[in-house]
Design a protein around this motif. Structure first.
Motif, PDB file in Angstrom:
ATOM      1  N   ALA A   1      13.165  -2.833   1.145  1.00 46.17           N
ATOM      2  CA  ALA A   1      14.124  -2.284   2.108  1.00 46.17           C
ATOM      3  C   ALA A   1      14.086  -0.756   2.119  1.00 46.17           C
ATOM      4  O   ALA A   1      14.066  -0.141   3.183  1.00 46.17           O
ATOM      5  CB  ALA A   1      15.533  -2.780   1.789  1.00 46.17           C
ATOM      6  N   PHE A   2      14.054  -0.152   0.927  1.00 50.31           N
ATOM      7  CA  PHE A   2      13.983   1.308   0.848  1.00 50.31           C
ATOM      8  C   PHE A   2      12.683   1.824   1.451  1.00 50.31           C
ATOM      9  O   PHE A   2      12.666   2.842   2.147  1.00 50.31           O
ATOM     10  CB  PHE A   2      14.102   1.777  -0.596  1.00 50.31           C
ATOM     11  CG  PHE A   2      15.489   1.687  -1.176  1.00 50.31           C
ATOM     12  CD1 PHE A   2      16.599   1.450  -0.402  1.00 50.31           C
ATOM     13  CD2 PHE A   2      15.679   1.856  -2.542  1.00 50.31           C
ATOM     14  CE1 PHE A   2      17.869   1.379  -0.952  1.00 50.31           C
ATOM     15  CE2 PHE A   2      16.943   1.797  -3.099  1.00 50.31           C
ATOM     16  CZ  PHE A   2      18.037   1.555  -2.304  1.00 50.31           C
ATOM     17  N   SER A   3      11.601   1.129   1.182  1.00 47.08           N
ATOM     18  CA  SER A   3      10.302   1.559   1.713  1.00 47.08           C
ATOM     19  C   SER A   3      10.278   1.454   3.229  1.00 47.08           C
ATOM     20  O   SER A   3       9.730   2.330   3.913  1.00 47.08           O
ATOM     21  CB  SER A   3       9.177   0.726   1.113  1.00 47.08           C
ATOM     22  OG  SER A   3       9.085   0.969  -0.262  1.00 47.08           O
ATOM     23  N   GLN A   4      10.855   0.382   3.756  1.00 47.51           N
ATOM     24  CA  GLN A   4      10.906   0.235   5.212  1.00 47.51           C
ATOM     25  C   GLN A   4      11.693   1.388   5.836  1.00 47.51           C
ATOM     26  O   GLN A   4      11.280   1.955   6.844  1.00 47.51           O
ATOM     27  CB  GLN A   4      11.536  -1.110   5.594  1.00 47.51           C
ATOM     28  CG  GLN A   4      11.569  -1.362   7.084  1.00 47.51           C
ATOM     29  CD  GLN A   4      10.179  -1.494   7.664  1.00 47.51           C
ATOM     30  OE1 GLN A   4       9.290  -2.059   7.052  1.00 47.51           O
ATOM     31  NE2 GLN A   4       9.997  -0.957   8.855  1.00 47.51           N
ATOM     32  N   GLU A   5      12.801   1.739   5.227  1.00 42.45           N
ATOM     33  CA  GLU A   5      13.604   2.866   5.723  1.00 42.45           C
ATOM     34  C   GLU A   5      12.804   4.165   5.653  1.00 42.45           C
ATOM     35  O   GLU A   5      12.820   4.970   6.590  1.00 42.45           O
ATOM     36  CB  GLU A   5      14.895   2.982   4.917  1.00 42.45           C
ATOM     37  CG  GLU A   5      15.796   4.109   5.352  1.00 42.45           C
ATOM     38  CD  GLU A   5      16.347   3.944   6.746  1.00 42.45           C
ATOM     39  OE1 GLU A   5      16.655   4.984   7.375  1.00 42.45           O
ATOM     40  OE2 GLU A   5      16.485   2.809   7.227  1.00 42.45           O
ATOM     41  N   GLU A   6      12.107   4.369   4.562  1.00 44.79           N
ATOM     42  CA  GLU A   6      11.303   5.582   4.408  1.00 44.79           C
ATOM     43  C   GLU A   6      10.205   5.650   5.461  1.00 44.79           C
ATOM     44  O   GLU A   6       9.973   6.707   6.061  1.00 44.79           O
ATOM     45  CB  GLU A   6      10.691   5.615   3.008  1.00 44.79           C
ATOM     46  CG  GLU A   6       9.908   6.871   2.724  1.00 44.79           C
ATOM     47  CD  GLU A   6       9.365   6.905   1.313  1.00 44.79           C
ATOM     48  OE1 GLU A   6       9.288   8.013   0.759  1.00 44.79           O
ATOM     49  OE2 GLU A   6       9.004   5.843   0.760  1.00 44.79           O
ATOM     50  N   ILE A   7       9.542   4.538   5.724  1.00 43.34           N
ATOM     51  CA  ILE A   7       8.486   4.504   6.738  1.00 43.34           C
ATOM     52  C   ILE A   7       9.059   4.795   8.115  1.00 43.34           C
ATOM     53  O   ILE A   7       8.467   5.551   8.900  1.00 43.34           O
ATOM     54  CB  ILE A   7       7.769   3.135   6.696  1.00 43.34           C
ATOM     55  CG1 ILE A   7       6.939   3.030   5.415  1.00 43.34           C
ATOM     56  CG2 ILE A   7       6.898   2.931   7.934  1.00 43.34           C
ATOM     57  CD1 ILE A   7       6.407   1.642   5.139  1.00 43.34           C
ATOM     58  N   GLU A   8      10.213   4.228   8.428  1.00 41.33           N
ATOM     59  CA  GLU A   8      10.850   4.488   9.722  1.00 41.33           C
ATOM     60  C   GLU A   8      11.245   5.955   9.860  1.00 41.33           C
ATOM     61  O   GLU A   8      11.083   6.551  10.923  1.00 41.33           O
ATOM     62  CB  GLU A   8      12.057   3.580   9.909  1.00 41.33           C
ATOM     63  CG  GLU A   8      11.687   2.130  10.105  1.00 41.33           C
ATOM     64  CD  GLU A   8      12.878   1.194  10.106  1.00 41.33           C
ATOM     65  OE1 GLU A   8      14.037   1.681  10.061  1.00 41.33           O
ATOM     66  OE2 GLU A   8      12.659  -0.025  10.145  1.00 41.33           O
ATOM     67  N   GLN A   9      11.749   6.560   8.784  1.00 40.98           N
ATOM     68  CA  GLN A   9      12.106   7.977   8.823  1.00 40.98           C
ATOM     69  C   GLN A   9      10.864   8.843   9.024  1.00 40.98           C
ATOM     70  O   GLN A   9      10.901   9.821   9.776  1.00 40.98           O
ATOM     71  CB  GLN A   9      12.834   8.384   7.547  1.00 40.98           C
ATOM     72  CG  GLN A   9      14.228   7.860   7.453  1.00 40.98           C
ATOM     73  CD  GLN A   9      14.922   8.266   6.158  1.00 40.98           C
ATOM     74  OE1 GLN A   9      14.345   8.948   5.316  1.00 40.98           O
ATOM     75  NE2 GLN A   9      16.155   7.813   6.000  1.00 40.98           N
TER      76      GLN A   9
ATOM     77  N   TYR B   1       0.834  -1.199   0.000  1.00 40.67           N
ATOM     78  CA  TYR B   1       0.000   0.000   0.000  1.00 40.67           C
ATOM     79  C   TYR B   1       0.871   1.252   0.000  1.00 40.67           C
ATOM     80  O   TYR B   1       0.591   2.206  -0.721  1.00 40.67           O
ATOM     81  CB  TYR B   1      -0.941   0.007   1.198  1.00 40.67           C
ATOM     82  CG  TYR B   1      -1.745   1.281   1.254  1.00 40.67           C
ATOM     83  CD1 TYR B   1      -2.824   1.459   0.403  1.00 40.67           C
ATOM     84  CD2 TYR B   1      -1.394   2.317   2.102  1.00 40.67           C
ATOM     85  CE1 TYR B   1      -3.553   2.641   0.406  1.00 40.67           C
ATOM     86  CE2 TYR B   1      -2.105   3.498   2.118  1.00 40.67           C
ATOM     87  CZ  TYR B   1      -3.197   3.656   1.274  1.00 40.67           C
ATOM     88  OH  TYR B   1      -3.895   4.833   1.270  1.00 40.67           O
ATOM     89  N   HIS B   2       1.925   1.248   0.780  1.00 43.01           N
ATOM     90  CA  HIS B   2       2.842   2.385   0.836  1.00 43.01           C
ATOM     91  C   HIS B   2       3.452   2.655  -0.545  1.00 43.01           C
ATOM     92  O   HIS B   2       3.501   3.805  -0.988  1.00 43.01           O
ATOM     93  CB  HIS B   2       3.947   2.122   1.864  1.00 43.01           C
ATOM     94  CG  HIS B   2       5.018   3.150   1.874  1.00 43.01           C
ATOM     95  ND1 HIS B   2       4.876   4.367   2.490  1.00 43.01           N
ATOM     96  CD2 HIS B   2       6.253   3.153   1.319  1.00 43.01           C
ATOM     97  CE1 HIS B   2       5.984   5.074   2.313  1.00 43.01           C
ATOM     98  NE2 HIS B   2       6.828   4.362   1.616  1.00 43.01           N
TER      99      HIS B   2
ATOM    100  N   HIS C   1       4.258   6.133  -4.148  1.00 45.51           N
ATOM    101  CA  HIS C   1       5.136   6.077  -5.316  1.00 45.51           C
ATOM    102  C   HIS C   1       4.433   5.590  -6.589  1.00 45.51           C
ATOM    103  O   HIS C   1       5.088   5.379  -7.605  1.00 45.51           O
ATOM    104  CB  HIS C   1       6.346   5.178  -5.011  1.00 45.51           C
ATOM    105  CG  HIS C   1       7.113   5.650  -3.827  1.00 45.51           C
ATOM    106  ND1 HIS C   1       7.909   6.781  -3.850  1.00 45.51           N
ATOM    107  CD2 HIS C   1       7.190   5.170  -2.555  1.00 45.51           C
ATOM    108  CE1 HIS C   1       8.448   6.965  -2.657  1.00 45.51           C
ATOM    109  NE2 HIS C   1       8.020   5.997  -1.852  1.00 45.51           N
ATOM    110  N   HIS C   2       3.119   5.380  -6.495  1.00 42.70           N
ATOM    111  CA  HIS C   2       2.309   4.999  -7.655  1.00 42.70           C
ATOM    112  C   HIS C   2       2.782   3.714  -8.316  1.00 42.70           C
ATOM    113  O   HIS C   2       2.708   3.574  -9.532  1.00 42.70           O
ATOM    114  CB  HIS C   2       2.248   6.141  -8.672  1.00 42.70           C
ATOM    115  CG  HIS C   2       1.897   7.451  -8.037  1.00 42.70           C
ATOM    116  ND1 HIS C   2       0.641   7.724  -7.555  1.00 42.70           N
ATOM    117  CD2 HIS C   2       2.646   8.542  -7.768  1.00 42.70           C
ATOM    118  CE1 HIS C   2       0.621   8.947  -7.034  1.00 42.70           C
ATOM    119  NE2 HIS C   2       1.826   9.458  -7.133  1.00 42.70           N
TER     120      HIS C   2
END
Length: 44
Positions: A29-37, A3-4, A9-10
């Protein structure tokens, strides 16, 4: 997580699953980092 990728990011889930496994892992991995940030910014 999918969903993120779609909402921010469409990237549609079908497109995600058509990617090679390595690219999917990297996007996750990038999405997880973005969510944590984003969470850290909301806390502070």
């Amino acid at each position: 997580m999918l969903y993120h990728l779609w909402a921010r990011h469409h990237l549609r889930p079908g497109e995600f699953w058509r990617l090679p496994r390595g690219e999917r892992l990297l996007l996750l991995a990038f999405s997880q980092e973005e969510i944590e940030q984003m969470a850290a910014m909301n806390q502070g």
